[in-house]
Design a protein around this motif. Structure first.
Motif, PDB file in Angstrom:
ATOM      1  N   ILE A  15       1.704  44.242 -17.317  1.00 38.49           N
ATOM      2  CA  ILE A  15       0.929  45.469 -17.158  1.00 38.49           C
ATOM      3  C   ILE A  15      -0.245  45.552 -18.325  1.00 38.49           C
ATOM      4  N   ALA A  16       0.398  45.190 -19.527  1.00 38.27           N
ATOM      5  CA  ALA A  16      -0.831  45.098 -20.620  1.00 38.27           C
ATOM      6  C   ALA A  16      -2.040  44.179 -20.010  1.00 38.27           C
ATOM      7  N   TYR A  17      -1.684  43.078 -19.590  1.00 39.13           N
ATOM      8  CA  TYR A  17      -2.659  41.980 -19.151  1.00 39.13           C
ATOM      9  C   TYR A  17      -3.444  42.685 -17.909  1.00 39.13           C
ATOM     10  N   VAL A  18      -2.878  43.344 -17.233  1.00 39.24           N
ATOM     11  CA  VAL A  18      -3.830  43.850 -16.011  1.00 39.24           C
ATOM     12  C   VAL A  18      -4.688  44.890 -16.798  1.00 39.24           C
ATOM     13  N   CYS A  19      -4.415  45.503 -17.668  1.00 37.23           N
ATOM     14  CA  CYS A  19      -5.053  46.557 -18.493  1.00 37.23           C
ATOM     15  C   CYS A  19      -6.161  45.978 -19.193  1.00 37.23           C
ATOM     16  N   GLY A  20      -6.129  44.569 -19.318  1.00 35.75           N
ATOM     17  CA  GLY A  20      -7.088  43.981 -20.281  1.00 35.75           C
ATOM     18  C   GLY A  20      -6.638  43.441 -21.461  1.00 35.75           C
ATOM     19  N   ASP A  21      -5.558  43.440 -21.579  1.00 37.34           N
ATOM     20  CA  ASP A  21      -4.932  42.949 -23.126  1.00 37.34           C
ATOM     21  C   ASP A  21      -5.004  41.236 -22.581  1.00 37.34           C
ATOM     22  N   SER A  68      -3.262  42.189  -9.971  1.00 39.08           N
ATOM     23  CA  SER A  68      -3.319  43.477  -9.731  1.00 39.08           C
ATOM     24  C   SER A  68      -2.596  43.945  -8.594  1.00 39.08           C
TER      25      SER A  68
ATOM     26  N   ASN B  43     -10.360  38.649 -16.804  1.00 37.99           N
ATOM     27  CA  ASN B  43     -10.118  40.025 -17.445  1.00 37.99           C
ATOM     28  C   ASN B  43     -11.651  40.453 -18.066  1.00 37.99           C
ATOM     29  N   THR B  47     -13.928  43.538 -16.915  1.00 42.88           N
ATOM     30  CA  THR B  47     -14.048  44.744 -17.829  1.00 42.88           C
ATOM     31  C   THR B  47     -15.649  45.052 -17.753  1.00 42.88           C
TER      32      THR B  47
END
Lengths: 209, 494
Positions: A15-21, A68, B43, B47
């Protein structure tokens, strides 16, 4: 080596990766690369072991592109390992189909000519074998891999997932997208064949040392 | 083994599997780098894609404005939005007539015109009789058409301000001033005496104004009592000066449309009352009549269908009325598919009713027997109302259904109502059925609803069904007619 996310579960990392981490993905990859490669290697068998790394890369690309679509168990999804193993399983099937190695379900040519005990003795130069000996188990593992190669792909996958990742039958059914009873049946047949294939080792293991 | 789910697990095989030669298999560093780079790249693209719309949504000028004026962009957006809403509300308010917003209680005051139904004795009868010499409509009928759309009813005081000669010069001469003053008169100045009715729509106003103007023929007669019979004086100049400049310009361009029919009617009038005009009406008066007629025609915006009529027995007031009806019929015919347009050309009528029916400019479908034994043509805008088998009358909460044979008087009543009414149309979307003091008549033909007629205090609305034209035919009755109609309808109800 990313260490910031070590305390997170696979699902949280995803989930963190999906959010950009991106560092979360590094942690996730480091934590699971060996497991996935082993699963792929064993699923593909010794005949296609050379392609395991290629399939491994393909599996991770599929994971990235399908990031996703991942839903954690809290959102009526699945564990990350279950999800990733499903992707790896289908990648292996694709590769086996491409190599026409997928279908020989009932062709068992039992490899009884090679006596594992002899092989182990020759390998280790030992006449007295120890059940706890690492080499013994390594030899048993090698033999098991050979036995796995002889299994149908469906049974092989079920066995690997069940034994290596300790996934329950329900989880295996979810990964392979087959009914529960089918998984159980495949697993039963796989065990029967493997026991038969590994009977020399298992017989030795069953004896008191 | 312990867990039922793991019943099929074999610990020995599991251990063998864990110690298999490939247990420590690891992907190469290159593969690792490739995969992690791909993951990071995907990613980053995501963004960037997510950031673009955020930049586009807020324009730079708004950001700068917010930077200088406000702390957050939402404040300025709220302010701009509020200004827009206020502007829209103000615009809508300005477009709507404030008079329509008046409460019904303010509008429904007892009318003055209803109390003066009798012609004054000292009216210059010579002129009027000559003008109406051949007109079948009785003076009572003209008085019955007293002002009913009363929010815009002009005050008789206007007449008092004028000289006597203005009043007696022409009935049409009075029309100009009230209309101009009505436009200027604020809603606060509406007196109880002027609140005689209720106008339901803007489209009806034009006709109501004209009806009001016609009603001046009855009202100012009270002031005509003091008027001497010096009818020979020309109308004073201020009458023309009161005309608004734009209106004058429009009138100057009118002859193509309105002067032409008027000239024919004027000629007929001159032929009918040439002796009286020689004595009483001067050239200036004729010009004034033309001017006022032109204004009426300008107001209704369409030349009257009566331009082709050859009936020489019409009075000037009747001409005005019929021209209005003709306009309304023409406009209604344009939208009403149930009217035969082929028969719109007027024919020479043999009697008054024929003339009126033909002046409506539509097909006359049925003859309706009137109470006095004569027959009346059913008026065309509601022509299909003549075909019904059963009517459901709802009055004061009481519903009664009557067959046509049971309600023989109803066609005559409706015909009379239409006859004494200025008929207009309004869009169905803008129509709101009256709620208070209403008589509701539903007409059925072969058990299917063919139309609904609402009659409130002085207005009636007819909604034909199927209403393909999406219009409502409306009219305004005089108070006397409305009372008469209601009484008759009460008698009809068992």
């Amino acid at each position: 080596m990313p260490t910031v996310h070590d305390h997170l579960s696979n699902e949280e990392l995803m989930i963190a990766y999906v959010c950009g981490d991106n560092t979360a993905f590094e942690t996730l990859y480091t934590r699971n690369e060996s497991i996935l490669l082993r699963f792929i290697h064993r699923t593909l068998g010794t005949a296609l072991s050379a392609q395991s790394e290629e399939v491994f890369q393909d599996v991770w690309m599929r994971i990235i592109s399908a990031r996703s679509s991942y839903r954690p168990p809290q959102a009526n999804g699945a564990l990350w390992k279950t999800w990733a193993f499903a992707i790896a399983h289908y990648a292996c099937i694709d590769r086996l189909r491409a190599q026409n190695k997928y279908v020989d379900v009932h062709t068992n040519s039992t490899d009884q000519d090679n006596d594992p005990l002899e092989w182990i003795q020759a390998e280790l130069g030992q006449t007295q074998r120890s059940s706890e000996d690492e080499s013994y188990w390594r030899a048993a593992g090698g033999q098991l891999l050979k036995c796995l190669d002889k299994l149908p792909q469906e049974q092989r996958s079920v066995f690997i997932i069940h034994h290596e990742e300790d996934n329950s039958i329900e989880e295996i059914a979810a990964v392979l997208n087959v009914p529960f009873e089918t998984v159980k049946s495949r697993l039963r047949y796989a065990m029967k064949k493997l026991r038969h294939c590994m009977q020399n080792y298992l017989g030795e293991l069953g004896k008191p040392s | 083994m312990k867990n039922p789910q793991h019943y099929w697990q074999d610990a020995r095989l599991k251990k063998a599997l864990a110690n298999a030669p490939d247990a420590q298999l690891m992907p190469s560093t290159a593969i690792r780098k490739t995969i992690i780079d791909a993951a990071c790249q995907v990613n980053q693209i995501k963004t960037v894609k997510a950031a673009r719309p955020t930049i586009r949504t807020v324009p730079n000028w708004l950001l700068r404005l917010n930077q200088y004026l406000f702390d957050s962009p939402s404040i300025s957006l709220t302010a701009i939005g509020s200004l827009l809403v206020i502007g829209c509300v103000a615009l809508l308010w300005s477009l709507n007539d404030p008079k329509e917003i008046l409460t019904q209680g303010d509008l429904l005051q007892p009318p003055v015109a209803a109390s003066t139904p009798v012609l004054p004795k000292e009216t210059p009868r010579q002129t009027q009789d000559q003008l109406r010499s051949d007109n079948r409509s009785t003076p009572h009928q003209d008085q019955v058409r007293a002002p009913v759309s009363s929010v815009e009813t002009p005050q008789p005081l206007i007449v008092d301000k004028k000289s006597d000669t203005e009043i007696t010069s022409s009935q049409e001469a009075i029309i100009t001033k009230p209309r101009l003053e009505d436009k200027k008169r604020p809603s606060q100045e509406i007196t109880p005496s002027s609140n005689q009715g209720h106008t339901s729509s803007r489209s009806k106003k034009t006709v109501d104004q004209n009806r009001t103007d016609k009603s001046q023929n009855a009202i100012p007669t009270a002031s005509k009592k003091e008027v001497p019979a010096n009818l020979t004086q020309a109308p004073p100049k201020p009458t023309e000066q009161e005309v608004e400049p734009p209106l004058q310009q429009q009138i100057a361009t009118l002859p193509i449309q309105s002067q032409e029919p008027m000239s024919g009617i004027q000629g007929q009038m001159q032929g009918a009352s040439s002796d009286a005009q020689k004595q009483t009406v001067t050239q200036d008066k004729q010009k004034n009549m033309e001017l006022n007629k032109s204004r009426e025609s300008l107001t209704i915006d369409v030349p009257a269908n009566t331009s082709t009529s050859k009936n020489t027995r019409m009075s000037s007031s009747k001409m005005t009325e019929i021209s209005l009806f003709g306009q309304d019929a023409a406009s209604s015919n344009a939208t009403n598919p149930m009217i035969d347009h082929d028969s719109m050309s007027t024919t020479e009528g043999t009697n008054q009713s024929d003339f009126e029916a033909s002046s409506f400019g539509a097909t006359v479908t049925n003859d309706v027997a009137l109470l006095d034994g004569t027959t009346e043509k059913f008026l065309p805008p509601i022509a299909h109302l003549s075909q019904w088998d059963c009517v459901e009358i709802q009055q004061r909460g009481v519903i009664s259904a009557l067959t046509r044979s049971q309600s023989k008087e109803l066609p005559a009543l409706i015909a009379r109502m239409f006859k004494t009414t200025a008929i207009t149309q309004q869009p169905l979307a803008r129509f709101t059925p009256p709620k208070t003091d209403v008589i509701l008549l539903r007409f059925f033909e072969k058990q299917r609803l063919s139309g609904t007629l609402y009659i409130d205090r002085v207005n009636w609305f007819f909604v034909p069904q199927p209403n393909l034209a999406q219009t409502v035919i409306t009219g305004t009755l005089t108070v006397q007619d409305a009372e008469h109609l209601k009484e008759k309808l009460q008698h009809l109800s068992p």
